[in-house]
Design an enzyme around this catalytic site. Structure first.
Site, short mmCIF file in Angstrom:
data_model
loop_
_atom_site.label_atom_id
_atom_site.label_comp_id
_atom_site.label_asym_id
_atom_site.label_seq_id
_atom_site.Cartn_x
_atom_site.Cartn_y
_atom_site.Cartn_z
N CYS A 138 6.25 -7.94 6.39
CA CYS A 138 6.94 -7.71 5.08
C CYS A 138 7.82 -6.69 5.30
CB CYS A 138 5.77 -7.01 4.33
SG CYS A 138 6.25 -6.36 2.90
N CYS A 141 7.62 -3.75 2.75
CA CYS A 141 6.62 -2.81 3.00
C CYS A 141 6.80 -2.10 4.56
CB CYS A 141 5.29 -3.51 3.19
SG CYS A 141 5.00 -4.49 1.71
N ASP A 142 7.17 -2.91 5.57
CA ASP A 142 7.16 -2.13 6.84
C ASP A 142 8.40 -1.54 7.49
OD1 ASP A 142 4.36 -2.75 6.86
OD2 ASP A 142 4.46 -4.39 7.91
#
Length: 152
Positions: A138, A141-142
């Site tokens: 992701c 996200c990351d």
């Protein structure tokens, strides 16, 4: 072989991840008789998160297990029923959806399918061993974990 039990609800949700539990909370709080059906562990992919830091309103960071447990308790506090069971079929009979499991059928005029997603793996050497330690699925996200570094 006995007859299958039928339970009537206003709203059936399949999936107890963040989307399913959010829907359950709002529906139950709004007075709908609500059931959530989940075949695996509650929480979905969020259970793999050690520090959830980018969810609005969650600060400081919490782990995914604590986050989803709080969501589950909140939905149940408003009256949502949560059942760990595998759904075998979904049909439509008149105005109701009929959701069958091994021992029971749940009926409701409203149905939400919130079964989540599964990562697509590349199947390359090292991917499994390095997932969460360099291999990510992701970017949103990351991505911040890899700031100012080269990524592929």
């Amino acid at each position: 072989m006995g007859s299958m039990e039928t339970q009537k609800f206003d709203y059936v949700i399949i999936g107890a991840g963040p989307a399913g539990l959010s829907s359950a909370q709002y529906a139950a709080r709004g007075g709908l008789k609500t059931v959530v059906l989940e075949c695996a562990s509650f929480g979905g992919q969020v259970m793999q998160i050690t520090e959830l830091e980018n969810y609005p309103g969650i600060f400081p960071a919490v782990n995914g297990t604590d986050f989803i447990e709080s969501m589950r308790k909140q939905a149940e506090s408003f009256g949502a029923k949560i059942v760990q069971v595998t759904v075998s079929s979904i049909d439509k009979k008149g105005n109701d959806f009929v959701v069958k499991t091994k021992d029971c059928e749940y009926t409701a005029p409203f149905l939400c399918i919130a079964t989540g997603a599964v990562h697509r793996n590349l199947e390359v050497p090292g991917e499994k061993e390095l997932t969460g330690r360099g291999v990510s699925y992701c970017a949103v996200c990351d991505g911040p974990f890899f700031r100012n570094r080269k990524i592929v």
